[in-house]
Design a protein around this motif. Structure first.
Motif, PDB file in Angstrom:
ATOM      1  N   LYS A 104       0.825  -1.214   0.000  1.00  0.00           N
ATOM      2  CA  LYS A 104       0.000   0.000   0.000  1.00  0.00           C
ATOM      3  C   LYS A 104       0.853   1.255   0.000  1.00  0.00           C
ATOM      4  N   GLN A 105       2.036   1.086   0.514  1.00  0.00           N
ATOM      5  CA  GLN A 105       2.900   2.251   0.582  1.00  0.00           C
ATOM      6  C   GLN A 105       3.324   2.656  -0.818  1.00  0.00           C
ATOM      7  N   PRO A 106       3.571   3.908  -0.959  1.00  0.00           N
ATOM      8  CA  PRO A 106       4.089   4.327  -2.270  1.00  0.00           C
ATOM      9  C   PRO A 106       5.434   3.665  -2.515  1.00  0.00           C
ATOM     10  N   GLU A 107       5.718   3.478  -3.748  1.00  0.00           N
ATOM     11  CA  GLU A 107       6.992   2.845  -4.076  1.00  0.00           C
ATOM     12  C   GLU A 107       8.126   3.691  -3.530  1.00  0.00           C
ATOM     13  N   PRO A 108       9.119   3.057  -3.024  1.00  0.00           N
ATOM     14  CA  PRO A 108      10.262   3.841  -2.555  1.00  0.00           C
ATOM     15  C   PRO A 108      10.901   4.560  -3.726  1.00  0.00           C
ATOM     16  N   LEU A 109      11.576   5.618  -3.410  1.00  0.00           N
ATOM     17  CA  LEU A 109      12.145   6.436  -4.473  1.00  0.00           C
ATOM     18  C   LEU A 109      13.185   5.686  -5.293  1.00  0.00           C
ATOM     19  N   ASN A 110      13.745   4.689  -4.678  1.00  0.00           N
ATOM     20  CA  ASN A 110      14.807   4.002  -5.411  1.00  0.00           C
ATOM     21  C   ASN A 110      14.297   2.762  -6.126  1.00  0.00           C
ATOM     22  N   SER A 111      13.016   2.639  -6.281  1.00  0.00           N
ATOM     23  CA  SER A 111      12.518   1.478  -7.002  1.00  0.00           C
ATOM     24  C   SER A 111      12.931   1.580  -8.465  1.00  0.00           C
ATOM     25  N   ARG A 112      12.826   0.461  -9.104  1.00  0.00           N
ATOM     26  CA  ARG A 112      13.231   0.434 -10.503  1.00  0.00           C
ATOM     27  C   ARG A 112      12.464   1.472 -11.314  1.00  0.00           C
ATOM     28  N   MET A 113      11.176   1.498 -11.062  1.00  0.00           N
ATOM     29  CA  MET A 113      10.339   2.414 -11.830  1.00  0.00           C
ATOM     30  C   MET A 113      10.737   3.865 -11.593  1.00  0.00           C
ATOM     31  N   ASN A 114      11.031   4.159 -10.365  1.00  0.00           N
ATOM     32  CA  ASN A 114      11.380   5.545 -10.082  1.00  0.00           C
ATOM     33  C   ASN A 114      12.742   5.909 -10.647  1.00  0.00           C
ATOM     34  N   LYS A 115      13.614   4.961 -10.633  1.00  0.00           N
ATOM     35  CA  LYS A 115      14.918   5.205 -11.256  1.00  0.00           C
ATOM     36  C   LYS A 115      14.725   5.492 -12.737  1.00  0.00           C
ATOM     37  N   LEU A 116      13.900   4.657 -13.325  1.00  0.00           N
ATOM     38  CA  LEU A 116      13.658   4.846 -14.750  1.00  0.00           C
ATOM     39  C   LEU A 116      12.955   6.163 -15.010  1.00  0.00           C
ATOM     40  N   PHE A 177       9.623   3.159 -22.980  1.00  0.00           N
ATOM     41  CA  PHE A 177      10.963   3.383 -22.462  1.00  0.00           C
ATOM     42  C   PHE A 177      11.367   2.255 -21.516  1.00  0.00           C
ATOM     43  N   THR A 178      10.491   1.942 -20.614  1.00  0.00           N
ATOM     44  CA  THR A 178      10.834   0.863 -19.683  1.00  0.00           C
ATOM     45  C   THR A 178      10.968  -0.455 -20.416  1.00  0.00           C
ATOM     46  N   LYS A 179      10.154  -0.609 -21.403  1.00  0.00           N
ATOM     47  CA  LYS A 179      10.214  -1.882 -22.115  1.00  0.00           C
ATOM     48  C   LYS A 179      11.528  -2.043 -22.859  1.00  0.00           C
ATOM     49  N   SER A 180      11.985  -0.958 -23.424  1.00  0.00           N
ATOM     50  CA  SER A 180      13.240  -1.065 -24.161  1.00  0.00           C
ATOM     51  C   SER A 180      14.397  -1.363 -23.217  1.00  0.00           C
ATOM     52  N   LEU A 181      14.188  -1.163 -21.953  1.00  0.00           N
ATOM     53  CA  LEU A 181      15.261  -1.401 -20.990  1.00  0.00           C
ATOM     54  C   LEU A 181      14.966  -2.583 -20.092  1.00  0.00           C
ATOM     55  N   GLU A 182      14.024  -3.354 -20.470  1.00  0.00           N
ATOM     56  CA  GLU A 182      13.595  -4.382 -19.525  1.00  0.00           C
ATOM     57  C   GLU A 182      14.679  -5.422 -19.256  1.00  0.00           C
ATOM     58  N   LYS A 183      15.602  -5.529 -20.176  1.00  0.00           N
ATOM     59  CA  LYS A 183      16.641  -6.525 -19.942  1.00  0.00           C
ATOM     60  C   LYS A 183      17.806  -5.961 -19.161  1.00  0.00           C
ATOM     61  N   MET A 184      17.734  -4.724 -18.895  1.00  0.00           N
ATOM     62  CA  MET A 184      18.889  -4.133 -18.244  1.00  0.00           C
ATOM     63  C   MET A 184      18.691  -4.112 -16.733  1.00  0.00           C
ATOM     64  N   ASN A 185      19.752  -4.291 -16.072  1.00  0.00           N
ATOM     65  CA  ASN A 185      19.683  -4.298 -14.619  1.00  0.00           C
ATOM     66  C   ASN A 185      19.723  -2.868 -14.104  1.00  0.00           C
ATOM     67  N   ILE A 186      18.579  -2.254 -14.138  1.00  0.00           N
ATOM     68  CA  ILE A 186      18.510  -0.840 -13.777  1.00  0.00           C
ATOM     69  C   ILE A 186      18.886  -0.642 -12.318  1.00  0.00           C
ATOM     70  N   GLU A 187      18.405  -1.523 -11.495  1.00  0.00           N
ATOM     71  CA  GLU A 187      18.682  -1.379 -10.069  1.00  0.00           C
ATOM     72  C   GLU A 187      20.176  -1.230  -9.845  1.00  0.00           C
ATOM     73  N   GLN A 188      20.918  -1.931 -10.664  1.00  0.00           N
ATOM     74  CA  GLN A 188      22.358  -1.906 -10.489  1.00  0.00           C
ATOM     75  C   GLN A 188      22.975  -0.707 -11.183  1.00  0.00           C
ATOM     76  N   LYS A 189      22.457  -0.414 -12.330  1.00  0.00           N
ATOM     77  CA  LYS A 189      23.094   0.625 -13.140  1.00  0.00           C
ATOM     78  C   LYS A 189      22.770   2.022 -12.642  1.00  0.00           C
ATOM     79  N   MET A 190      21.719   2.133 -11.907  1.00  0.00           N
ATOM     80  CA  MET A 190      21.325   3.462 -11.452  1.00  0.00           C
ATOM     81  C   MET A 190      21.453   3.577  -9.940  1.00  0.00           C
TER      82      MET A 190
END
Lengths: 196, 963
Positions: A104-116, A177-190
């Motif tokens: 229920k909580q809002p996604e943390p700021l460092n979630s994948r989506m927020n990074k993206l 945009f997210t789809k084009s990066l779906e294979k990338m490890n965003i959590e790590q890269k960002m």
């Protein structure tokens, strides 16, 4: 830890910020010191100028855009909370974040989506939720450097947009945009390690 | 190998038995006339050959004594048996007994070619063995090649031993270090993913330096303790220093073994780079430790002074940094040299190898870490070299390097196996062997766990337990350890024989047992596997964005971390290094994003062409310019292409010639022939001018690629512009392509019906199916995407893609190429409207792929195109002949036709066009067409069916050319 926390306590709204950003106290303190160092006139907020003074940012092709991202909605100043909030995007993702998170909580700021999203809004200058061809071209021009001619650049742009564009509107939406990066490890890269 | 030991293999075969004389080898005894004319020691030449063996060839009076006979049996190891043994004693004396040679009609000079011949034969045997291994997928999927090779080596060694009573062809340290190791290291250094490497540099260095030191000391000390405890037989005379020496050589993870095993395991990249990087970088540590310990041992422990220890530590830095520096210097030289090779492209690959080898030898000469030198050289020069040398040279470098490395690796493992057979060199002590095995495994695991724990404090992505298990278990030992132990001086290290035996056991155990089990282990632990996907432009671009963002954020945060320094380095590189080391033309267009773009295009184009587009390609470019071509100077791209191109290139002008009524029949014939006739364009190329790799060829290739690219671009462009591609329909063209095959095939199979007229209905149906499939298959197809060519996701392009993707129908791409002719389909195509756009589009495109030189010609052709474009139907006349095709068909073709479209006067009903585009129904047709086209290019020109099909328009075109 005692001295540390006492310092932390000096930060305005520290609890709120800690909760929102998920930073550890040590990181937050570190950021606070940095914030103060950047705030030369001790005015309690940072202006664009303060950030532009950071030397290395000037040579960063995306420097201006990143600075802009600290000043949402055209404001001219950013306080520490805002400062920390932006940087919180780059906090590494802990396992706990992923597993224990309350849905229920809002996604943390460092979630994948927020990074993206952070990255996305660097492209999307007009904030219309889409990276238009023109916006893409601008970014590419920043990134690619002078060796490539405009024509080449445009063709790259075309291809890039086409590659990601799924609905054929000639622009890249956030979903695309997210789809084009779906294979990338965003959590790590960002993420930056020191921002635990 | 002791040089002094000649081995003779007597391959004397009784007359009738040729090469495989194995059986006949008995000879020695049975043959009456077996004068051993020459006892020759082979391999005397510096021990550089794999096996310095003496092969004796008797020159009988009969020609029968052939080198082949002697050598082959030897290598095959079958026959030598009795003969060799019997003759040995006499060998020396025999030569003397040789009758004075008169004027010989036939002279056998085996000994003169002996050494190189044997080397070549050994490599040949190893390669053949490789082929044999790979005959069975099952075996190679279960057993790493290195294991098989070692086992093969054991067998061969056993046979040689049995025959010669003496172990021969062993792995000699000199050979190993000077000839076998460098190619492997160069290969791995050159193709090392540098980004990944530097991303993990910290971990790699830790494991390489700390880990190796840790392993060496703990193993050495533990073994010494074992001896003190009495578990090692007293025969093993070794003190603490000896054990430390042994520990230092046995502790290093071996790059060759790691590479051989891990390449087949496909663990995730991070894990791989850490283990592999460690194995490369620990060479410096190993070398230093080994040398230091060795000199300590030789000095005697009593004489070692404190300063010596300090020197030892200092030498670690000297050796490692020195080695790296040597490598970088040579990398610099190499990059600089290749900047000026424009006129002599042919030596570019040679330069790469020469300078890298020079780096190795130089470092070796200065007793620095040679492995580190070559690694750094490869790592450092790649970017610039790749930018400077021609496309062909790049390919040459790649394949030569891979070939050499694989060759060396093969030989190493085989020789390892052979060497193990020589029991004279080793002495067994169970306590020592078992103890060593246990300790290296135990301390490796312990070391990894400890270091990882520390490292994880600093790593963004911690290495988890599973990674640690794999890393511990992946610590394979190999030929480096063996070569080092062989190098020990027996007089100084009395326990050498025991050490040799132990090393052999350790190497065999790690390579065979661990090599065999690591794959199941990885599977069982569910280690993250590497997922290889080709980069897309978006990924590349965004990755750069992320890098910049992170660098900026580090600036803001005020922490100068990895990203900061990387950013710095890149700017430095851009400002100075690249300017200095890249030739201007290369530098101008050198950019990573650009590079990805370029490669994507090339890949598209090549696959395109491979699938039968060659005919089209040649014609394709021409289309636009065709009408005006005369006006265009001969220099035009199309002309160049045509001239240089494969036989498939038709004269465009001829196209206009009228088609006869027979065309239809011909078309049918054509269909029949398609299967057999189709030839990939590449072959043509190869035949064209292989021996001479001129810039010409390069240019041609570039041009072709470029052209195709252009075509594609145009198509996509149009589609986008015109919105032809319904936005929704295109979504995942690639994916669909996969499935389409199935759909397309049925249609394709019966080409005739199609020709007659593509029924709209059929087309529609197909479309529907394809769409459904698309959705369902999307997941599947994704994988394909990775490997495959990535097409622009436009409706038009989609169609093409689909065709391509479909295995059977690979031809599809060709359609686009086909362009030229003004088939009716073209006219009908919706695209025409976009003609104006086309020209523009083209121009922009040209710049990308085309080499600068080409651009002129290109521009000309473009300008011609533009002129064409403006008048919509300039070409149509020729085209008009063809009867308009059913809509469905046309649609399919549309993408293909794009180039021609501009002129075509026909306008499709938008709805129809959309439908066609939207779906792949067309793809099937296309596929067929494509298939046909290639054929047509070559032989079928006569068969062209004019009216039959839109699909055939291309055929017609070709035919025209022929005529």
């Amino acid at each position: 830890m005692g001295s540390c926390s006492s310092h932390v306590a000096r930060i305005p709204d520290v609890d709120q910020i800690l909760r929102e950003t998920g930073f550890s106290q040590a990181s937050l303190l570190r950021l606070y010191h940095r914030f103060q160092a950047l705030d030369r006139e001790e005015k309690g907020y940072l202006s664009r100028l303060d950030l532009q003074r950071i030397g290395a940012l000037a040579v960063n092709p995306l420097g201006d855009r990143i600075i802009d991202s600290f000043f949402p909605n055209g404001s001219q100043r950013v306080d520490f909370a805002g400062f920390a909030r932006v940087l919180a995007h780059f906090r590494p993702v802990d396992e706990e974040d992923a597993t224990i998170r309350d849905p229920k909580q809002p996604e943390p700021l460092n979630s994948r989506m927020n990074k993206l999203r952070f990255a996305f809004q660097l492209y999307d200058l007009d904030r219309d939720g889409k990276i238009s061809r023109n916006e893409m071209l601008q970014v590419l021009r920043l990134m690619v450097g002078v060796q490539v001619t405009d024509e080449q650049l445009e063709s790259i742009t075309d291809r890039t947009v086409q590659e990601a564009d799924e609905d054929g509107d000639g622009a890249v939406s956030f979903m695309e945009f997210t789809k084009s990066l779906e294979k990338m490890n965003i959590e790590q890269k960002m993420s930056i390690r020191i921002l635990k | 190998m002791e040089e002094g030991v000649p081995i003779r293999v007597l391959g004397r075969v009784s007359g009738s038995e040729p090469g495989l004389g194995g059986i006949g080898a008995r000879i020695g005894g049975s043959e009456p006339h077996v004068p051993v004319t020459r006892g020759r020691r082979v391999g005397g030449g510096g021990g550089s050959d794999a096996g310095p063996a003496a092969v004796q060839c008797r020159e009988g009076s009969e020609a029968g004594c052939r080198m082949l006979r002697t050598a082959l049996p030897l290598l095959l190891s079958l026959p030598l048996a009795g003969a060799g043994a019997t003759n040995e004693p006499t060998q020396e004396s025999v030569p003397l007994g040789e009758p004075p040679p008169g004027l010989a009609l036939f002279r056998w000079q085996w000994h003169e070619v002996e050494a190189p011949y044997l080397v070549a034969l050994w490599i040949l045997v190893a390669s053949l063995a490789k082929i044999v291994f790979h005959l069975s997928r099952k075996v190679t999927s279960l057993v790493p090649e290195s294991c098989l090779l070692i086992l093969l080596g054991l067998v061969l060694g056993g046979i040689v031993l049995a025959v010669a009573k003496k172990a021969e062809y062993q792995l000699e340290p000199g050979t190993f270090f000077l000839f076998l190791l460098p190619p492997i290291v160069l290969d791995s250094g050159y193709f090392m993913p540098s980004r990944l490497f530097f991303d993990n540099l910290g971990a790699i260095l830790t494991y390489a330096v700390v880990g190796t030191l840790w392993n060496a000391f703990t193993t050495g000390v533990a073994l010494w303790g074992l001896q003190q405890a009495g578990f090692v037989a007293p025969r093993v005379q070794a003190g603490l220093l000896d054990f430390l020496l042994f520990g230092s050589l046995i502790s290093a993870v071996d790059p060759v073994a790691v590479l051989a095993v891990f390449e087949e395991v496909h663990v995730n990249e991070t894990l791989f780079i850490i283990v592999f990087g460690e194995s490369l970088l620990n060479d410096a540590v190993t070398v230093v430790l080994y040398k230091v310990c060795n000199s300590f041992v030789e000095m005697g422990s009593a004489n070692v002074q404190a300063t010596d220890y300090l020197k030892g530590v200092a030498s670690l830095f000297v050796v490692s940094l020195g080695g790296a520096a040597v490598g970088l210097v040579f990398a610099f030289l190499l990059a600089l040299t290749t900047r000026f090779t424009k006129r002599v492209r042919i030596i570019e690959p040679l330069l790469v190898f020469l300078l890298a080898y020079a780096a190795y030898l130089t470092a070796e000469m200065a007793s620095l870490s040679a492995i580190l030198a070559v690694t750094m050289c490869g790592l450092g020069c790649k970017k610039y070299v790749e930018a400077n040398i021609s496309h062909k040279s790049r390919t040459a470098v790649k394949y030569t390097m891979k070939t050499l490395a694989s060759c060396a690796e093969t030989v190493i493992f085989m020789l390892l196996g052979i060497s193990a057979v020589d029991s004279s060199k080793w002495a067994w002590d169970s306590g020592l062997v078992l103890g060593t095995l246990f300790f290296i495994l135990f301390f490796r695991a312990l070391g990894v766990v400890l270091q990882t724990w520390v490292l994880n404090q600093f790593r963004l992505v911690p290495l988890d337990k599973i990674d640690q298990v794999v890393m511990s278990y992946g610590g394979l030992r190999g030929a480096v350890a063996f070569a080092l132990v062989i190098l020990l001086d027996r007089t100084k290290v009395p326990a050498k024989d025991y050490f040799v035996a132990t090393t052999i056991v350790v190497v065999f155990f790690t390579v065979i047992v661990q090599g065999l089990t690591i794959k199941p282990l990885v599977k069982w632990l569910r280690v993250k596997r590497s997922d290889h996907h080709k980069p897309t432009l978006n990924q590349e671009l965004h990755e750069h964005t992320f890098d910049h963002i992170l660098a900026a954020v580090e600036d803001v945060v005020g922490h100068h971390g990895y990203h900061y320094w990387r950013d710095r380095w890149e700017q430095f590189d851009k400002k100075y290094l690249s300017q200095l080391l890249m030739r201007r033309s290369a530098y101008r267009i050198r950019d990573q994003i650009w590079d990805v773009y370029y490669r994507l295009n090339i890949r598209d184009a090549i696959s395109f062409v491979d699938q039968g587009g060659h005919v089209l390609s040649s014609t394709g470019l021409g289309l636009p310019s065709m009408p005006s071509r005369n006006s265009v100077a001969e220099t035009s791209v199309t002309n160049l292409l045509r001239e240089s191109g494969s036989g498939a290139c038709l004269d465009l002008q001829v196209i206009d010639t009228v088609r006869s009524g027979r065309d239809r029949e011909d078309a049918v014939m054509h269909h029949l022939l398609c299967g057999g006739l189709y030839k990939p364009r590449r072959r043509y190329k190869a035949s064209c001018g292989r021996h001479f790799i001129s810039e010409d060829a390069q240019e041609r290739q570039d041009k072709e690629v470029f052209q195709q690219n252009m075509k594609r671009r145009l198509e996509s462009f149009k589609s986008t512009k015109h919105n032809i591609c319904l936005t929704k329909s295109k979504p995942r063209p690639r994916k669909t392509g996969h499935k389409k095959d199935g759909v397309a095939n049925p249609e394709a199979t019966n080409g005739k019906p199609r020709d007659l007229g593509f029924q709209d209905t059929a087309a529609v149906i197909l479309t529907v199916e394809s769409e459904e499939e698309e959705e369902s298959d999307s997941s599947e197809t994704e994988k394909e995407d990775d490997e495959g060519i990535i097409f622009v996701a436009r409706a038009t392009s989609e169609v093409l893609q689909e065709g391509k993707t479909s295995g059977s129908l690979e031809v599809c791409p060709s359609p686009r190429i086909i362009p030229p002719s003004p088939t009716c389909a073209e006219k009908e195509l919706p695209w025409k409207s976009g003609q104006g756009d086309l020209a523009v589009y083209v121009s922009s495109e040209t710049t990308k792929i085309v080499p600068v030189e080409m651009q002129k010609g290109w521009n000309q052709s473009i300008s011609s195109l533009e002129s064409l474009a403006s008048p919509p139907c300039t070409q149509p006349p020729t085209l008009t002949r063809l009867p308009p095709h059913p809509l469905g068909v046309e649609e399919t073709q549309v993408p293909l036709d794009m180039s021609s479209d501009p002129r075509s006067s026909f306008a499709f009903p938008p709805s129809l066009a959309k439908a066609g585009r939207s779906r792949s129904e067309s793809s099937a047709d296309i596929a067929q067409q494509q298939e046909l086209q290639p054929l047509m290019g070559h032989k079928d020109q006569t068969h062209l069916s004019p009216g039959t099909a839109n699909s055939h328009w291309c055929i017609q075109f070709n035919r025209g050319g022929r005529l």
